[in-house]
Scaffold this motif. Structure first.
Motif, PDB file in Angstrom:
ATOM      1  N   LEU A 132      29.831 -32.964  28.380  1.00 31.28           N
ATOM      2  CA  LEU A 132      31.040 -32.141  28.511  1.00 31.28           C
ATOM      3  C   LEU A 132      30.681 -30.667  28.424  1.00 31.28           C
ATOM      4  O   LEU A 132      29.827 -30.283  27.628  1.00 31.28           O
ATOM      5  N   SER A 133      31.313 -29.865  29.274  1.00 31.27           N
ATOM      6  CA  SER A 133      31.155 -28.422  29.093  1.00 31.27           C
ATOM      7  C   SER A 133      32.355 -27.700  29.691  1.00 31.27           C
ATOM      8  O   SER A 133      33.151 -28.289  30.434  1.00 31.27           O
ATOM      9  N   GLY A 134      32.480 -26.431  29.323  1.00 28.91           N
ATOM     10  CA  GLY A 134      33.589 -25.637  29.833  1.00 28.91           C
ATOM     11  C   GLY A 134      33.096 -24.253  30.186  1.00 28.91           C
ATOM     12  O   GLY A 134      32.069 -23.790  29.689  1.00 28.91           O
ATOM     13  N   ILE A 135      33.852 -23.599  31.066  1.00 34.30           N
ATOM     14  CA  ILE A 135      33.514 -22.218  31.410  1.00 34.30           C
ATOM     15  C   ILE A 135      34.813 -21.439  31.538  1.00 34.30           C
ATOM     16  O   ILE A 135      35.793 -21.952  32.096  1.00 34.30           O
ATOM     17  N   LYS A 136      34.824 -20.224  30.984  1.00 36.59           N
ATOM     18  CA  LYS A 136      36.039 -19.425  31.073  1.00 36.59           C
ATOM     19  C   LYS A 136      36.197 -18.908  32.497  1.00 36.59           C
ATOM     20  O   LYS A 136      35.208 -18.578  33.143  1.00 36.59           O
ATOM     21  N   PRO A 137      37.436 -18.803  32.965  1.00 35.59           N
ATOM     22  CA  PRO A 137      37.633 -18.290  34.327  1.00 35.59           C
ATOM     23  C   PRO A 137      37.602 -16.774  34.366  1.00 35.59           C
ATOM     24  O   PRO A 137      37.597 -16.185  35.435  1.00 35.59           O
ATOM     25  N   TYR A 186      33.930 -31.728  32.896  1.00 37.39           N
ATOM     26  CA  TYR A 186      33.777 -30.274  32.923  1.00 37.39           C
ATOM     27  C   TYR A 186      35.142 -29.635  33.182  1.00 37.39           C
ATOM     28  O   TYR A 186      35.921 -30.131  34.000  1.00 37.39           O
ATOM     29  N   PHE A 187      35.396 -28.550  32.476  1.00 38.79           N
ATOM     30  CA  PHE A 187      36.719 -27.950  32.627  1.00 38.79           C
ATOM     31  C   PHE A 187      36.652 -26.422  32.682  1.00 38.79           C
ATOM     32  O   PHE A 187      35.670 -25.808  32.262  1.00 38.79           O
ATOM     33  N   ILE A 188      37.726 -25.865  33.184  1.00 39.23           N
ATOM     34  CA  ILE A 188      37.854 -24.404  33.245  1.00 39.23           C
ATOM     35  C   ILE A 188      38.706 -24.011  32.032  1.00 39.23           C
ATOM     36  O   ILE A 188      39.852 -24.459  31.895  1.00 39.23           O
ATOM     37  N   TYR A 214      42.835 -21.820  28.440  1.00 43.23           N
ATOM     38  CA  TYR A 214      43.421 -21.470  27.127  1.00 43.23           C
ATOM     39  C   TYR A 214      42.550 -20.401  26.441  1.00 43.23           C
ATOM     40  O   TYR A 214      43.069 -19.454  25.859  1.00 43.23           O
ATOM     41  N   HIS A 215      41.227 -20.580  26.518  1.00 44.28           N
ATOM     42  CA  HIS A 215      40.347 -19.587  25.905  1.00 44.28           C
ATOM     43  C   HIS A 215      40.521 -18.210  26.574  1.00 44.28           C
ATOM     44  O   HIS A 215      40.460 -17.176  25.921  1.00 44.28           O
ATOM     45  N   ALA A 216      40.748 -18.241  27.894  1.00 48.80           N
ATOM     46  CA  ALA A 216      40.879 -16.972  28.619  1.00 48.80           C
ATOM     47  C   ALA A 216      42.119 -16.195  28.179  1.00 48.80           C
ATOM     48  O   ALA A 216      42.164 -14.966  28.277  1.00 48.80           O
ATOM     49  N   SER A 265      39.839 -17.624  16.079  1.00 50.01           N
ATOM     50  CA  SER A 265      39.646 -19.083  15.930  1.00 50.01           C
ATOM     51  C   SER A 265      39.074 -19.717  17.199  1.00 50.01           C
ATOM     52  O   SER A 265      39.099 -20.936  17.349  1.00 50.01           O
ATOM     53  N   TYR A 266      38.553 -18.884  18.109  1.00 50.76           N
ATOM     54  CA  TYR A 266      37.948 -19.368  19.365  1.00 50.76           C
ATOM     55  C   TYR A 266      37.017 -20.575  19.143  1.00 50.76           C
ATOM     56  O   TYR A 266      37.109 -21.585  19.843  1.00 50.76           O
ATOM     57  N   PRO A 267      36.123 -20.525  18.129  1.00 48.98           N
ATOM     58  CA  PRO A 267      35.212 -21.665  17.963  1.00 48.98           C
ATOM     59  C   PRO A 267      35.916 -22.964  17.550  1.00 48.98           C
ATOM     60  O   PRO A 267      35.387 -24.047  17.783  1.00 48.98           O
ATOM     61  N   LEU A 269      38.973 -23.964  18.694  1.00 54.22           N
ATOM     62  CA  LEU A 269      39.484 -24.546  19.944  1.00 54.22           C
ATOM     63  C   LEU A 269      38.323 -25.150  20.737  1.00 54.22           C
ATOM     64  O   LEU A 269      38.447 -26.225  21.325  1.00 54.22           O
ATOM     65  N   MET A 270      37.195 -24.477  20.715  1.00 52.80           N
ATOM     66  CA  MET A 270      36.031 -24.996  21.433  1.00 52.80           C
ATOM     67  C   MET A 270      35.555 -26.310  20.803  1.00 52.80           C
ATOM     68  O   MET A 270      35.164 -27.249  21.509  1.00 52.80           O
ATOM     69  N   SER A 271      35.616 -26.400  19.490  1.00 52.19           N
ATOM     70  CA  SER A 271      35.238 -27.656  18.824  1.00 52.19           C
ATOM     71  C   SER A 271      36.173 -28.773  19.254  1.00 52.19           C
ATOM     72  O   SER A 271      35.746 -29.901  19.524  1.00 52.19           O
ATOM     73  N   ALA A 272      37.468 -28.443  19.326  1.00 55.34           N
ATOM     74  CA  ALA A 272      38.443 -29.454  19.755  1.00 55.34           C
ATOM     75  C   ALA A 272      38.121 -29.906  21.177  1.00 55.34           C
ATOM     76  O   ALA A 272      38.130 -31.102  21.486  1.00 55.34           O
ATOM     77  N   ASP A 273      37.783 -28.948  22.063  1.00 50.20           N
ATOM     78  CA  ASP A 273      37.408 -29.282  23.453  1.00 50.20           C
ATOM     79  C   ASP A 273      36.335 -30.359  23.486  1.00 50.20           C
ATOM     80  O   ASP A 273      36.361 -31.264  24.313  1.00 50.20           O
ATOM     81  N   ILE A 274      35.379 -30.194  22.607  1.00 46.98           N
ATOM     82  CA  ILE A 274      34.208 -31.070  22.651  1.00 46.98           C
ATOM     83  C   ILE A 274      34.523 -32.417  21.985  1.00 46.98           C
ATOM     84  O   ILE A 274      34.207 -33.483  22.517  1.00 46.98           O
ATOM     85  N   ASP A 289      23.600 -18.639  24.151  1.00 47.92           N
ATOM     86  CA  ASP A 289      24.613 -17.907  23.378  1.00 47.92           C
ATOM     87  C   ASP A 289      25.709 -18.805  22.811  1.00 47.92           C
ATOM     88  O   ASP A 289      26.483 -18.372  21.958  1.00 47.92           O
ATOM     89  N   GLN A 290      25.801 -20.036  23.290  1.00 45.48           N
ATOM     90  CA  GLN A 290      26.862 -20.929  22.800  1.00 45.48           C
ATOM     91  C   GLN A 290      26.397 -21.852  21.679  1.00 45.48           C
ATOM     92  O   GLN A 290      27.185 -22.629  21.128  1.00 45.48           O
ATOM     93  N   LEU A 291      25.104 -21.776  21.332  1.00 43.32           N
ATOM     94  CA  LEU A 291      24.560 -22.718  20.339  1.00 43.32           C
ATOM     95  C   LEU A 291      25.298 -22.652  19.006  1.00 43.32           C
ATOM     96  O   LEU A 291      25.555 -23.676  18.366  1.00 43.32           O
TER      97      LEU A 291
END
Ligand code: ADP
Ligand code: TRP
Length: 325
Positions: A5-10, A38-40, A43-45, A127-129, A131-136, A149-151
């Motif tokens: 799984l991975s995501g990228i901001k638009p 994989y998702f865009i 929400y993070h954006a 709280s960005y990290p 939401l990212m944890s929830a994504d994963i 940089d995402q490690l």
């Protein structure tokens, strides 16, 4: 089959070579061996974008880029983060386990603090990290292909999963980060910083030929002249060339650098040709997809259904485990 799984901001608009080599290409290679989600990350954006039309258009464009680079919908799901609103519920639940101390160690917070801007930082950025944890965690992910940089975010995800499981039983799967050794940090054309939208030092392989040429010609070099002998090991042009040229072609460019009589302009044109050769079919596909939104939308719709089915399974277990209705 294991799930990647991975995501990228638009927010970045068109993906740059750092995104492509560090995250998108390895993520697509995993389609051979993994089920891929994989998702865009729209929400993070929202933490930075206030223009609804731009958010929508950029999200669509990033999805089209993923397809153009070769995402195969038969082997996974490509979707918009916001098509699965369950993510916000898991994010809330995890935020009740994340400490203020954890979040003040995150890169975005530290950068804001160093610049004296932490008072203006919105809660979403702080709280960005989470939401990212929830994504994963919402998709029972086994591996997460990302750039270096995402490690830190993946480490935080593992900690939150562990904390949840400590209190509520073994429910969440702890994921592994997958960082490409050679591509962990692709340099920018300034030769100083990592390639990033925020530094304006990027090359966008799906941009028009004219833009692409301008970006390649803007690679920063020293002031040695055409006749001077040059050190290929110190050249950003050679570094980029190595990503796309064969070992023999690289050796040829290196020996021309050492011999002299070969200018940086020549080397940039050789690099531009290589990039064009590599990305031309993808750029054509991208242009066609941008003119045919229905094709992209139908992939996103199918992706949403696959992702939703998985999200519901995990969220049900989570809600039960922590005593919610
Ligand atoms: P940007 O820094 O341009 O805003 P993002 O933060 O949106 O890029 O990155 C999206 C994905 O691409 C992440 O997985 C990130 O680790 C990866 N990535 C971004 N820049 C680079 C780079 N220069 N080298 C390697 N990977 C990168
Ligand atoms: N934070 C990532 C970035 O800035 C994007 C992202 C959001 C992501 N959610 C994710 C990456 C989940 C991997 C897994 O590029």
């Amino acid at each position: 089959m294991k799930r990647s799984l991975s995501g990228i901001k638009p927010t970045s608009g068109l993906p740059h070579l750092g995104n492509y080599l560090g995250m998108i290409k390895p993520a697509l290679e995993l389609q051979k061996s993994h089920e891929t989600f994989y998702f865009i990350a729209d929400y993070h954006a929202l933490t930075t974008i206030r223009d609804p039309k731009k958010l929508k258009a950029d999200t669509f464009q990033m999805a089209a880029a993923f397809l153009a680079f070769g995402f195969d919908p038969a082997k996974g799901a490509l979707f918009r983060q916001s098509d699965i609103p369950e993510i916000t519920e898991l994010s809330w639940i995890l935020s009740c386990l994340a400490s203020y101390g954890d979040l003040t160690r995150a890169h975005a917070y530290k950068a804001a603090k160093d610049e004296g801007r932490e008072g203006e930082m919105n809660l979403g950025t702080f709280s960005y990290p989470v939401l990212m944890s929830a994504d994963i965690l919402l998709y029972d992910s086994d591996v997460v292909p990302v750039g270096q940089d995402q490690l830190q975010h993946i480490e935080m995800t593992r900690q939150l999963a562990q904390r949840f499981n400590h209190y509520y039983g073994e429910v969440l799967k702890k994921p592994e980060a997958l960082v490409q050794k050679d591509m962990a940090t692709v340099p920018g054309i300034d030769g100083v910083n990592k390639m990033s939208k925020s530094y304006g030092n990027f090359i966008e392989p799906l941009a028009s030929e004219k833009t692409l040429k301008t970006q390649v010609m803007a690679i920063v070099t020293d002031s040695l002249g055409l006749d001077d002998k040059k050190n290929p090991d110190e050249s950003a042009i050679v570094k980029f060339y190595k990503f796309f040229a064969s070992p023999a072609e690289v050796a040829d460019m290196e020996s021309k650098f050492r011999a002299g009589g070969y200018g940086y302009g020549h080397a940039k044109i050789a690099l531009l040709d290589k990039i064009k050769e590599h990305f031309d079919p993808m750029r054509k596909r991208f242009d066609a997809l941008m003119k045919n939104p229905d094709e992209v939308e139908s992939v996103l719709k199918e992706g949403k259904q696959k992702a939703q089915a998985q999200a519901t399974l995990v969220l049900d277990k989570v809600r039960k485990a922590c005593g919610l209705s």
